[in-house]
Design an enzyme around this catalytic site. Structure first.
Site, PDB file in Angstrom:
ATOM      1  N   ALA A  95       0.811  -1.221   0.000  1.00 41.28           N
ATOM      2  CA  ALA A  95       0.000   0.000   0.000  1.00 41.28           C
ATOM      3  C   ALA A  95       0.840   1.265   0.000  1.00 41.28           C
ATOM      4  CB  ALA A  95      -0.927  -0.002   1.221  1.00 41.28           C
ATOM      5  N   LYS A  96       2.109   1.136   0.371  1.00 46.42           N
ATOM      6  CA  LYS A  96       3.050   2.267   0.407  1.00 46.42           C
ATOM      7  C   LYS A  96       2.469   3.474   1.144  1.00 46.42           C
ATOM      8  CE  LYS A  96       5.449   0.712  -3.747  1.00 46.42           C
ATOM      9  NZ  LYS A  96       4.584  -0.469  -4.026  1.00 46.42           N
ATOM     10  N   ARG A  97       1.956   3.225   2.322  1.00 43.45           N
ATOM     11  CA  ARG A  97       1.410   4.292   3.143  1.00 43.45           C
ATOM     12  C   ARG A  97       2.536   5.044   3.845  1.00 43.45           C
ATOM     13  NH1 ARG A  97      -2.519   2.986   0.234  1.00 43.45           N
ATOM     14  NH2 ARG A  97      -4.593   2.583   1.076  1.00 43.45           N
TER      15      ARG A  97
END
Length: 276
Positions: A95-97
């Site tokens: 998700a590369k949050r």
């Protein structure tokens, strides 16, 4: 799941393969489009045939969010399907949050409490308060972007800081103090394989998530040569080369064949480099 539990799965399956579920509705076999939930139906078929050869799955959220609410539902159903049928598998939400503390805490709650994944990929650019909320959950992981394989990564990651560190090296050195080997992994692209040797000097015991093998051209043998430690320490992701091995009715058979080929090579590398 602890680092040792992941290692036990690696030993049991003689594999450190992570299958990326980058499921593009425009690329899956056409007959799935007649289903109520095409993405989930495709995913479940891929999971069933690749599970014997893999220790992890990595759904990339972009391919689900693109479908709106229905896509999110497909993602959740996919996670539930893995949990119910293959509970030994490690699930990474790609998700590369990365946001300030309160927002980051909500992301952690969403993925760990609501979705029940094992790990989330994280962008550490804003500092420790973007990552630490993910460490509040026992058995869950933050997978920190370190040295990525995209062509423009050098615009920031390879810059030299005062003192001589590259940006990616400073990210690794600093963030390694936030967590432990049981809750922190690092993303290092397979196309940067030789640089894994220097990264291992910084973090000899952490797991590395390595995308870029397969369609992106990364070498599995080079990744293992430079990045493997005595407990393997690698999860190597392959997405398109496996899940899109065929777009015809034999898609599942071809996906299983490709996953088996990768697992076979991994078994030899584990035997040679880890004496497993």
């Amino acid at each position: 799941m602890t680092a040792n539990q992941i290692f036990e799965q690696i030993k049991a399956k003689k594999s450190f393969l992570c299958v990326g579920l980058d499921t593009d509705i425009k690329k899956i076999p056409k007959h799935f489009l007649q289903c109520e939930d095409p993405i989930f139906e495709f995913n479940s078929a891929i999971i069933d045939v690749t599970a014997p050869y893999t220790v992890a799955y990595k759904p990339n959220l972009a391919f689900y969010e693109e479908q709106g609410v229905l896509g999110w539902h497909s993602f959740v159903r996919t996670v539930q399907y893995i949990r119910a049928n293959y509970p030994e598998q490690f699930i990474i939400a790609d998700a590369k949050r990365g946001d300030i503390g309160n927002t980051s805490a909500m992301y952690a709650r969403a993925f760990f409490e609501q979705c029940d994944v094992d790990a989330v990929t994280l962008a550490p650019y804003m500092g420790s308060d973007t990552v630490k909320p993910f460490f509040d959950y026992a058995g869950k992981w933050g997978v920190i972007l370190a040295l990525t394989s995209n062509p423009s990564a050098a615009e920031f990651e390879m810059l030299t800081l005062e003192g001589g560190d590259k940006v990616y090296e400073r990210v690794i050195k600093t963030s390694a103090e936030w967590g432990s080997i049981d809750n922190t992994m690092y993303v290092v692209g397979a196309t940067k394989a030789q640089m894994l040797e220097g990264i291992r000097e910084l973090i000899p015991d952490h797991f590395l998530l390595v995308p870029g093998v397969g369609a992106q051209g990364g070498s599995l043998s080079q990744v293992a040569k430079y990045g493997m430690n005595s407990r393997c320490g690698l999860l190597v992701n392959s997405s398109r080369a496996i899940i899109y091995a065929s777009s015809a009715e034999d898609f599942a058979e071809k996906a299983a064949h490709e996953a088996a080929l990768v697992q076979s090579e991994m078994a030899e590398l584990l035997k040679t480099l880890c004496q497993l």
